[in-house]
Enzyme design. Structure first.
Site, PDB file in Angstrom:
ATOM      1  N   ILE A  51      -1.854   7.360  33.467  1.00 29.37           N
ATOM      2  CA  ILE A  51      -2.144   6.572  32.266  1.00 29.37           C
ATOM      3  C   ILE A  51      -3.156   7.278  31.369  1.00 29.37           C
ATOM      4  CG2 ILE A  51      -3.102   4.382  31.406  1.00 29.37           C
ATOM      5  CD1 ILE A  51      -2.021   3.050  33.925  1.00 29.37           C
ATOM      6  N   CYS A  52      -4.073   8.003  31.967  1.00 31.83           N
ATOM      7  CA  CYS A  52      -5.190   8.596  31.228  1.00 31.83           C
ATOM      8  C   CYS A  52      -4.797   9.448  30.019  1.00 31.83           C
ATOM      9  CB  CYS A  52      -6.071   9.415  32.166  1.00 31.83           C
ATOM     10  SG  CYS A  52      -6.810   8.433  33.477  1.00 31.83           S
TER      11      CYS A  52
END
Length: 162
Positions: A51-52
């Protein structure tokens, strides 16, 4: 305990900067470097995670818009400055964050994450925290999300405008 309305915890830490070379000098950054400016200070769990990159790149891609509001962006995780540099050199198509235009601090002692209330005890990683700090160093907004919940940059900008 909420930091909103309180002075942001001071810190000094090694940071990866845009354009750093793998063997480049390690430079530090402090909260006091942002005195007199608005700061969007955010945390993410680990480099090279799923997700980062999306939110890190979304903030970087809208950095001009954020700067027009008199604000700067600073990222942080408990990874090393060397890991940050490697990730910042990894192409976007390969789950990297190449082109990120703001520094990312390395909180390997985990003290800064603990001071901001985002450290997951026993795991050594941070939750997804985001703090908007005013020019006087006071936290005006804070959100902390679970590891698998990303952030919306439109909402960050709306909050910064407010």
């Amino acid at each position: 305990m909420s930091l909103v309305g309180k002075p942001a915890p001071e810190f000094t830490a090694a940071a990866a900067f845009p354009g750093d070379t793998p063997a480049g000098e390690v430079k530090s950054i402090s909260l006091s470097d942002y005195k007199g400016k608005w700061l969007v200070f955010f945390w993410y769990p680990l480099d090279f995670t799923f997700i980062c990159p999306t939110e890190i790149l979304a903030l970087s891609d809208r950095l001009d818009e954020i700067a027009e509001m008199g604000a700067e962006v600073l990222g942080a995780s408990t990874d090393s400055v060397y890991s940050h540099r490697a990730w910042m050199r990894t192409p976007r198509g390969e789950n990297g964050i190449e082109g990120t235009a703001y520094p990312i601090i390395a909180d390997m002692t985990q003290q800064i994450a603990a001071d901001y209330g985002v450290l997951i005890d026993g795991q050594g990683i941070a939750l997804r925290g985001l703090f908007i700090i005013d020019p006087n160093g006071v936290v005006q907004h804070a959100t902390i999300n679970a590891l698998n919940v990303g952030r919306n940059v439109d909402e960050v900008i709306r909050t910064l405008q407010a």
